[in-house]
Design a protein around this motif. Structure first.
Motif, PDB file in Angstrom:
ATOM      1  N   GLN A 126     -14.986   0.136   2.743  1.00 13.07           N
ATOM      2  CA  GLN A 126     -14.420  -0.143   1.425  1.00 13.07           C
ATOM      3  C   GLN A 126     -15.318  -1.087   0.629  1.00 13.07           C
ATOM      4  O   GLN A 126     -15.478  -0.931  -0.582  1.00 13.07           O
ATOM      5  N   ALA A 127     -15.905  -2.068   1.318  1.00 11.89           N
ATOM      6  CA  ALA A 127     -16.806  -2.998   0.638  1.00 11.89           C
ATOM      7  C   ALA A 127     -18.048  -2.274   0.113  1.00 11.89           C
ATOM      8  O   ALA A 127     -18.511  -2.527  -0.991  1.00 11.89           O
ATOM      9  N   VAL A 128     -18.589  -1.342   0.930  1.00 13.69           N
ATOM     10  CA  VAL A 128     -19.746  -0.574   0.513  1.00 13.69           C
ATOM     11  C   VAL A 128     -19.417   0.302  -0.690  1.00 13.69           C
ATOM     12  O   VAL A 128     -20.176   0.381  -1.666  1.00 13.69           O
ATOM     13  N   LEU A 175      -6.766   3.722   3.037  1.00 13.41           N
ATOM     14  CA  LEU A 175      -7.673   3.014   3.938  1.00 13.41           C
ATOM     15  C   LEU A 175      -7.192   1.587   4.191  1.00 13.41           C
ATOM     16  O   LEU A 175      -7.241   1.091   5.328  1.00 13.41           O
ATOM     17  N   THR A 176      -6.717   0.928   3.137  1.00 13.73           N
ATOM     18  CA  THR A 176      -6.175  -0.423   3.290  1.00 13.73           C
ATOM     19  C   THR A 176      -4.948  -0.405   4.180  1.00 13.73           C
ATOM     20  O   THR A 176      -4.752  -1.289   5.022  1.00 13.73           O
ATOM     21  N   LEU A 177      -4.111   0.612   4.007  1.00 12.91           N
ATOM     22  CA  LEU A 177      -2.911   0.758   4.823  1.00 12.91           C
ATOM     23  C   LEU A 177      -3.271   0.903   6.302  1.00 12.91           C
ATOM     24  O   LEU A 177      -2.700   0.228   7.169  1.00 12.91           O
ATOM     25  N   LEU A 178      -4.222   1.775   6.607  1.00 15.48           N
ATOM     26  CA  LEU A 178      -4.636   1.981   7.993  1.00 15.48           C
ATOM     27  C   LEU A 178      -5.233   0.708   8.591  1.00 15.48           C
ATOM     28  O   LEU A 178      -4.969   0.357   9.749  1.00 15.48           O
ATOM     29  N   SER A 179      -6.042   0.009   7.793  1.00 13.57           N
ATOM     30  CA  SER A 179      -6.652  -1.239   8.258  1.00 13.57           C
ATOM     31  C   SER A 179      -5.586  -2.289   8.570  1.00 13.57           C
ATOM     32  O   SER A 179      -5.627  -2.958   9.614  1.00 13.57           O
ATOM     33  N   SER A 234       0.825  -1.206   0.000  1.00  5.92           N
ATOM     34  CA  SER A 234       0.000   0.000   0.000  1.00  5.92           C
ATOM     35  C   SER A 234       0.860   1.257   0.000  1.00  5.92           C
ATOM     36  O   SER A 234       0.562   2.231  -0.716  1.00  5.92           O
ATOM     37  N   LEU A 235       1.930   1.258   0.798  1.00  6.78           N
ATOM     38  CA  LEU A 235       2.828   2.410   0.814  1.00  6.78           C
ATOM     39  C   LEU A 235       3.447   2.652  -0.559  1.00  6.78           C
ATOM     40  O   LEU A 235       3.519   3.794  -1.036  1.00  6.78           O
ATOM     41  N   THR A 240     -11.926  -2.959  15.796  1.00 11.35           N
ATOM     42  CA  THR A 240     -13.133  -2.277  15.334  1.00 11.35           C
ATOM     43  C   THR A 240     -12.807  -1.288  14.227  1.00 11.35           C
ATOM     44  O   THR A 240     -13.522  -1.197  13.222  1.00 11.35           O
ATOM     45  N   LEU A 241     -11.714  -0.550  14.394  1.00  8.87           N
ATOM     46  CA  LEU A 241     -11.279   0.404  13.365  1.00  8.87           C
ATOM     47  C   LEU A 241     -11.005  -0.314  12.050  1.00  8.87           C
ATOM     48  O   LEU A 241     -11.484   0.103  10.989  1.00  8.87           O
ATOM     49  N   SER A 242     -10.250  -1.404  12.125  1.00 12.11           N
ATOM     50  CA  SER A 242      -9.943  -2.174  10.923  1.00 12.11           C
ATOM     51  C   SER A 242     -11.210  -2.725  10.273  1.00 12.11           C
ATOM     52  O   SER A 242     -11.363  -2.682   9.051  1.00 12.11           O
ATOM     53  N   SER A 243     -12.126  -3.224  11.091  1.00 15.41           N
ATOM     54  CA  SER A 243     -13.363  -3.805  10.573  1.00 15.41           C
ATOM     55  C   SER A 243     -14.235  -2.763   9.890  1.00 15.41           C
ATOM     56  O   SER A 243     -14.781  -2.998   8.813  1.00 15.41           O
TER      57      SER A 243
END
Length: 240
Positions: free
Chosen positions: A228-230, A183-187, A144-145, A219-222
């Motif tokens: 992202q799915a939405v 967002l993927t990076l943070l997750s 991601s980076l 919870t943050l990751s979820s």
């Protein structure tokens, strides 16, 4: 009614149910951890929420017993990443697929050992599965980076390069890709922090995170995954 129908539609898929169970599990762990540690008068409620969180986690472990075939098909289809232009992304993706593929059987053995189906040391297999998960997350962070850096380079083109309507559309596409990668990076970073916590004591901050912090990161990751799915679903439905 629209929100209810969207929820029902999401729950019809395995991934949708897994995201919901994961979000609920970590949310219960977050609230339960806070109640147990910060609110002695509500500690009983907190203990029940932590028990529910544990059961939801166990549910996901059992459901993942059937993920090996899907992961194998995906790994086989990706292969050596011949269609991937970037060599770094290709190598990281191949290693990530390998780590994911090895993660599942290790977790299955650990689960079977805890269930007294196999007579082996479950702790060793839990450590192996967590290590492969952490490696996969670390590779995901690196990917991601790298992608964010490469995409930002595209946006550094002179402003006149994006004057036409088509060029402006391409710019918006790149900006959307950057947002998705961030967002993927943070997750992945949130999950990686938890993965290290579940490693044997002595490895970085392993075993030191309180229940509420593990729940908060999960919870943050979820929620990021659900968002992202939405977004992906909306983009797919908007595509002619």
């Amino acid at each position: 009614m629209v929100a209810l129908s969207d929820l029902a539609s999401a729950l019809e898929s395995y991934r949708g149910r897994d995201r919901l169970i994961r979000t609920l599990g970590y949310s219960c762990q977050l609230v339960g951890g806070v109640l147990v540690e910060q609110c002695p008068a509500r500690s009983e409620v907190g203990t029940r929420l932590l028990a529910l969180s544990s059961q939801l986690s166990h549910c996901r472990i059992v459901l993942r017993l059937f993920d090996d075939a899907a992961m194998f098909v995906y790994t086989k289809q990706y292969g050596l990443g011949a269609e991937e232009e970037d060599v770094f992304v290709r190598c990281v993706s191949i290693l990530g697929n390998l780590a994911d593929q090895l993660y599942y059987p290790c977790e299955h053995v650990a689960w079977a050992a805890d269930a007294k189906i196999l007579h082996v040391d479950s702790a060793r297999w839990w450590t192996l599965s967590t290590s492969f998960w952490g490696l996969s997350l670390l590779l995901g962070v690196a990917r991601s980076l790298w992608m964010v850096l490469k995409l930002r380079q595209r946006l550094r083109k002179p402003p006149e390069a994006f004057t036409s309507r088509l060029a402006r559309g391409k710019r918006r596409t790149v900006e959307t890709q950057i947002c998705s990668e961030v967002l993927t990076l943070l997750s992945n970073l949130a999950d990686l922090a938890n993965a290290v916590h579940w490693l044997p004591p002595g490895v970085l901050w392993a075993g030191r995170s309180p229940q509420w912090l593990v729940g908060l990161l999960g919870t943050l990751s979820s929620l990021l995954s659900v968002y992202q799915a939405v977004q992906a679903g909306r983009q797919a439905s908007a595509t002619p």
